[in-house]
Design an enzyme around this catalytic site. Structure first.
Site, PDB file in Angstrom:
ATOM      1  NE  ARG A  38      -1.634  -1.717   3.478  1.00  0.00           N
ATOM      2  CZ  ARG A  38      -2.006  -1.760   4.622  1.00  0.00           C
ATOM      3  NH1 ARG A  38      -3.079  -1.826   5.101  1.00  0.00           N
ATOM      4  NH2 ARG A  38      -1.158  -2.174   5.707  1.00  0.00           N
ATOM      5  CG  ASP A  64      -5.640  -2.883   0.866  1.00  0.00           C
ATOM      6  OD1 ASP A  64      -5.582  -4.064   1.224  1.00  0.00           O
ATOM      7  OD2 ASP A  64      -6.041  -2.245   1.627  1.00  0.00           O
ATOM      8  CB  VAL A  65      -3.231  -8.246  -0.781  1.00  0.00           C
ATOM      9  CG1 VAL A  65      -1.899  -8.029  -1.469  1.00  0.00           C
ATOM     10  CG2 VAL A  65      -3.271  -8.040   0.823  1.00  0.00           C
ATOM     11  CE1 TYR A 157       0.062 -12.842  11.766  1.00  0.00           C
ATOM     12  CE2 TYR A 157       1.239 -14.197  13.547  1.00  0.00           C
ATOM     13  CZ  TYR A 157       1.286 -13.687  12.283  1.00  0.00           C
ATOM     14  OH  TYR A 157       2.306 -13.773  11.568  1.00  0.00           O
ATOM     15  CE  LYS A 161       1.118 -15.223   8.810  1.00  0.00           C
ATOM     16  NZ  LYS A 161       1.488 -14.842   7.248  1.00  0.00           N
ATOM     17  N   PRO A 187       8.555 -18.775   9.672  1.00  0.00           N
ATOM     18  CG  PRO A 187       9.146 -16.917   8.813  1.00  0.00           C
ATOM     19  CD  PRO A 187       8.004 -17.370   8.687  1.00  0.00           C
ATOM     20  N   GLY A 188       9.810 -18.103  12.885  1.00  0.00           N
ATOM     21  CA  GLY A 188       9.382 -17.682  14.210  1.00  0.00           C
ATOM     22  C   GLY A 188       9.770 -16.229  14.378  1.00  0.00           C
ATOM     23  CB  THR A 192       9.687  -6.800  10.536  1.00  0.00           C
ATOM     24  OG1 THR A 192       8.736  -7.490  11.091  1.00  0.00           O
ATOM     25  CG2 THR A 192      10.591  -8.147  10.046  1.00  0.00           C
TER      26      THR A 192
HETATM   27  P1  NDP Z   1       6.284  -5.834   8.384  1.00  0.00           P
HETATM   28  O1  NDP Z   1       4.783  -5.090   9.095  1.00  0.00           O
HETATM   29  O2  NDP Z   1       7.639  -5.155   8.608  1.00  0.00           O
HETATM   30  O3  NDP Z   1       5.728  -5.757   6.787  1.00  0.00           O
HETATM   31  C1  NDP Z   1       4.395  -6.318   6.578  1.00  0.00           C
HETATM   32  C2  NDP Z   1       4.326  -5.849   4.788  1.00  0.00           C
HETATM   33  O4  NDP Z   1       2.923  -6.360   4.631  1.00  0.00           O
HETATM   34  C3  NDP Z   1       4.320  -4.607   4.698  1.00  0.00           C
HETATM   35  O5  NDP Z   1       5.106  -4.121   3.424  1.00  0.00           O
HETATM   36  C4  NDP Z   1       3.008  -4.054   4.323  1.00  0.00           C
HETATM   37  O6  NDP Z   1       2.991  -3.021   3.694  1.00  0.00           O
HETATM   38  C5  NDP Z   1       2.519  -5.303   3.943  1.00  0.00           C
HETATM   39  N1  NDP Z   1       0.818  -5.332   4.011  1.00  0.00           N
HETATM   40  C6  NDP Z   1       0.161  -5.478   5.131  1.00  0.00           C
HETATM   41  N2  NDP Z   1      -1.337  -5.236   4.819  1.00  0.00           N
HETATM   42  C7  NDP Z   1      -1.178  -5.314   3.362  1.00  0.00           C
HETATM   43  C8  NDP Z   1      -2.180  -5.125   2.367  1.00  0.00           C
HETATM   44  N3  NDP Z   1      -3.609  -4.962   3.000  1.00  0.00           N
HETATM   45  N4  NDP Z   1      -2.009  -4.987   1.283  1.00  0.00           N
HETATM   46  C9  NDP Z   1      -0.621  -5.006   0.929  1.00  0.00           C
HETATM   47  N5  NDP Z   1       0.333  -5.312   1.621  1.00  0.00           N
HETATM   48  C10 NDP Z   1       0.249  -5.230   3.033  1.00  0.00           C
HETATM   49  O7  NDP Z   1       6.282  -7.307   8.977  1.00  0.00           O
HETATM   50  P2  NDP Z   1       6.852  -8.421   8.515  1.00  0.00           P
HETATM   51  O8  NDP Z   1       7.853  -8.081   7.255  1.00  0.00           O
HETATM   52  O9  NDP Z   1       7.464  -9.266   9.641  1.00  0.00           O
HETATM   53  O10 NDP Z   1       5.774  -9.368   7.907  1.00  0.00           O
HETATM   54  C11 NDP Z   1       5.807  -9.966   6.528  1.00  0.00           C
HETATM   55  C12 NDP Z   1       5.091 -11.276   6.597  1.00  0.00           C
HETATM   56  O11 NDP Z   1       5.732 -12.298   7.592  1.00  0.00           O
HETATM   57  C13 NDP Z   1       3.524 -11.216   7.315  1.00  0.00           C
HETATM   58  O12 NDP Z   1       2.917 -12.203   6.513  1.00  0.00           O
HETATM   59  C14 NDP Z   1       3.862 -11.828   8.689  1.00  0.00           C
HETATM   60  O13 NDP Z   1       2.699 -12.388   9.231  1.00  0.00           O
HETATM   61  C15 NDP Z   1       5.037 -12.903   8.494  1.00  0.00           C
HETATM   62  N6  NDP Z   1       5.826 -13.176   9.663  1.00  0.00           N
HETATM   63  C16 NDP Z   1       6.362 -12.298  10.402  1.00  0.00           C
HETATM   64  C17 NDP Z   1       7.181 -12.785  11.373  1.00  0.00           C
HETATM   65  C18 NDP Z   1       7.751 -11.624  12.266  1.00  0.00           C
HETATM   66  O14 NDP Z   1       8.169 -12.100  13.479  1.00  0.00           O
HETATM   67  N7  NDP Z   1       8.095 -10.532  11.887  1.00  0.00           N
HETATM   68  C19 NDP Z   1       7.244 -14.203  11.815  1.00  0.00           C
HETATM   69  C20 NDP Z   1       6.456 -15.096  10.854  1.00  0.00           C
HETATM   70  C21 NDP Z   1       5.721 -14.577   9.738  1.00  0.00           C
HETATM   71  P3  NDP Z   1       1.960  -1.869   3.445  1.00  0.00           P
HETATM   72  O15 NDP Z   1       1.692  -1.384   4.990  1.00  0.00           O
HETATM   73  O16 NDP Z   1       2.825  -0.810   3.040  1.00  0.00           O
HETATM   74  O17 NDP Z   1       0.602  -1.961   2.482  1.00  0.00           O
HETATM   75  C1  8X3 Z   2       4.771 -13.746  13.744  1.00  0.00           C
HETATM   76  C2  8X3 Z   2       5.583 -14.500  14.643  1.00  0.00           C
HETATM   77  O1  8X3 Z   2       5.619 -14.441  17.349  1.00  0.00           O
HETATM   78  O2  8X3 Z   2       3.540 -13.945  16.317  1.00  0.00           O
HETATM   79  O3  8X3 Z   2       4.366 -15.001  12.934  1.00  0.00           O
HETATM   80  O4  8X3 Z   2       4.283 -16.166  16.025  1.00  0.00           O
HETATM   81  S1  8X3 Z   2       4.704 -14.734  16.064  1.00  0.00           S
END
Ligand code: NDP
Ligand code: 8X3
Length: 257
Positions: A38, A64-65, A157, A161, A187-188, A192
């Protein structure tokens, strides 16, 4: 010759964290990139960095997905040279809140399910038919340990997943017999903006999640994605679970100090 020369990769959620690292890592391997989120301003900055560093073609899109018509329109409107997506990384996702189930906010639930489940479905449904026609492609879905274990306050959440993992398995089953590969990378803890988003911008609460431990970095996850994508064509890495050494389960984390 780089390993992903000539391949087109589409990464959702490329404006931050894991998605941004995946984009950079795919660029190192030579892939041309279609990057969406977004916050287009951030994606454009990343695209410029990648073009300057690697001389690659990068196309960006504000997406926006959760908006199915926009997802479909974006994919349909791709210029011909971008239409043949070889690699789809369904990374866009978020968590909202850590409330007990009976105190959960409906808006948080809807945002998580709309993004992590329905967004993943919309993007995949728009992209995978082209892969089937070409009999070529790789779908990488970013899951989580939260898709394998439920933790207190994480019911919705985690449900999103768990759904991601079911959808990944369903894709694998339904694409069996084609050359298309499907991988879930789970991932755990990764540091970020994830926790900042979960706690609605509360920086000190977000920081406290990673206090006294060494979490995974987004680059660690990107490395795993590149590993899966660059295996020989006869090999599919169906599932990868990545955790920092200090983490033994969704809630089992050893902290120092
Ligand atoms: P961030 O918040 O750093 O990044 C999330 C990304 O998702 C951003 O680029 C955001 O972009 C995008 N996003 C969110 N909502 C939308 C939307 N409606 N449309 C398009 N893009 C969207 O988090 P992470 O990098 O950590 O998260 C990335 C993925 O990894 C997620 O699926 C998360 O569940 C998963 N994950 C994360 C973990 C962690 O501990 N960090 C562990 C396990 C999995 P924007 O807001 O610009 O749209
Ligand atoms: C994101 C990491 O710790 O919420 O998937 O499981 S956690």
């Amino acid at each position: 010759m780089k390993r992903l020369d000539g391949r087109t990769a589409f990464v959702t959620g490329a404006s931050s964290g894991i998605g941004r690292s995946i984009a950079r890592a795919l660029a190192v391997e030579g892939a041309r990139l279609l990057l969406a989120a977004r916050r287009l301003d951030r994606v454009d900055v990343l695209a410029e960095e990648i073009r300057a560093a690697h001389g690659l073609d990068v196309l960006t899109s504000s997406l926006d997905v959760r908006r199915q018509p926009d997802v479909e329109a974006m994919v349909r409107a791709l210029p011909p040279e971008w239409a043949a997506i070889d690699i789809l990384v369904n990374n866009a996702g978020l968590s909202r809140g850590l409330n007990k189930f009976h105190e959960g906010l409906l808006q948080d639930w809807e945002e998580m399910l709309d993004t992590n489940v329905k967004g993943l479905l919309y993007v995949s449904r728009a992209v995978i038919p082209g892969m089937v026609v070409r009999n070529r492609g790789h779908v990488v879905n970013i899951g989580s340990v939260a898709g394998r274990e439920v933790y207190p306050g994480g019911s919705v959440y985690c449900a999103s997943k768990f759904a991601e993992r079911a959808i990944s398995k369903g894709m694998l089953l339904d694409l069996n017999g084609t050359e298309i590969r499907v991988t879930t990378v789970d991932p755990g803890m990764v540091e970020t903006e994830f926790s900042l988003v979960r706690f609605h911008g509360d920086e000190s609460r977000a920081k406290s999640v990673y206090l006294g431990l060494t979490p995974l970095t987004p680059d660690d996850v990107a490395d795993a994605v590149v590993y899966a994508i660059t295996r020989p064509a006869h090999m599919n890495v169906a599932e990868m679970v990545l955790m920092p050494t200090c983490q033994a389960g969704a809630t089992v984390v050893s902290r120092k100090g």
